[in-house]
Enzyme design. Structure first.
Site, short mmCIF file in Angstrom:
data_model
loop_
_atom_site.label_atom_id
_atom_site.label_comp_id
_atom_site.label_asym_id
_atom_site.label_seq_id
_atom_site.Cartn_x
_atom_site.Cartn_y
_atom_site.Cartn_z
N HIS A 1 84.25 -10.54 41.49
CA HIS A 1 85.02 -9.70 40.59
C HIS A 1 84.17 -9.15 39.45
CE1 HIS A 1 85.60 -13.77 38.69
NE2 HIS A 1 85.32 -13.08 37.60
N HIS B 1 79.55 0.99 32.41
CA HIS B 1 80.85 1.64 32.62
C HIS B 1 81.42 1.34 33.99
CE1 HIS B 1 78.14 4.90 34.25
NE2 HIS B 1 79.10 5.00 35.16
N GLU C 1 84.43 6.31 33.77
CA GLU C 1 84.06 7.61 34.34
C GLU C 1 85.05 7.95 35.46
OE1 GLU C 1 80.28 7.40 36.34
OE2 GLU C 1 80.03 9.57 36.44
#
Lengths: 137, 137
Positions: A7, A78, A128
């Site tokens: 994860h 990100h 994004e």
């Protein structure tokens, strides 16, 4: 043996609000929550079909990653969601109050069109959106 | 429509060293690199079969995530690799010079055994190793 990525952990101040965001706004499937007494955390899971880790480093010592590395040794930078209609998703998320780092999508890796949501719209996480181009592999 | 998570971006100061780490040390499949002139980045891709996003929040305002949120509004917190033999992987990575946040694995979510690698051993990225327990779903 390491067998894969189990994860990606995202720290959030309000679990219920964040669950709603990742379900309703980002369209992920919510697979339940668990309180982990040993770690003193409450957690919520969103299984993903397939994804990839993308290492990013500055090109010729320039650009936004170079600036990031002036302050940090590196780090989780990100999350990128794929979309089949980036213009529609940007409009939808703007209507929900999300702020973006640019007015319109621009070219990214693999010929994608990309745009970034401001971290302050997502509890400090830079997100994004990317719509694959014709040469996406 | 948002269709899934395209990638998790990890900022690294030295792309070649980081590629070697994620391939050799963490066992991921390396799928090539790309220079993205528009973003002034050099990137490297590691496709993953399946994974999940795990939102983590403090339980009753306590614990490590509560401490993290004293300094930040939230954020990408860690990556967790699954392993089928956590004791062997910890020994292997210790021999390679990796430092850990604990001496031995301890219970995590879903009955897993977990341990964290110190971020300073991974260019600022906090990495967890997790071996599924019998009640792993």
């Amino acid at each position: 043996m390491i067998t894969g990525l189990d994860h990606i952990a995202v720290a959030v101040p309000d679990l219920e609000k964040a669950i709603a965001r990742f379900m309703a706004d980002f369209g992920l499937h919510y697979d339940g929550s668990e309180e982990v007494e040993s770690a003193k955390t409450a957690t919520a899971f969103f299984p993903l079909k397939s994804t990839s880790i993308e290492l990013v480093s500055p090109l010729r010592g320039e650009g936004p990653i170079a600036k990031y590395l002036e302050k940090k040794p590196g780090g989780l930078h990100h999350l990128c969601f794929s979309t089949d209609d980036i213009v529609a998703d940007v409009a939808r998320l703007k209507a929900l109050g999300y702020q973006f780092l640019a007015d319109a999508p621009s070219p990214g890796a693999h010929g994608c069109q990309v745009i970034f949501i401001h971290p302050k719209s997502c509890d400090g996480v830079l997100i994004e959106l990317s719509q694959p181009g014709d040469d996406h592999h």
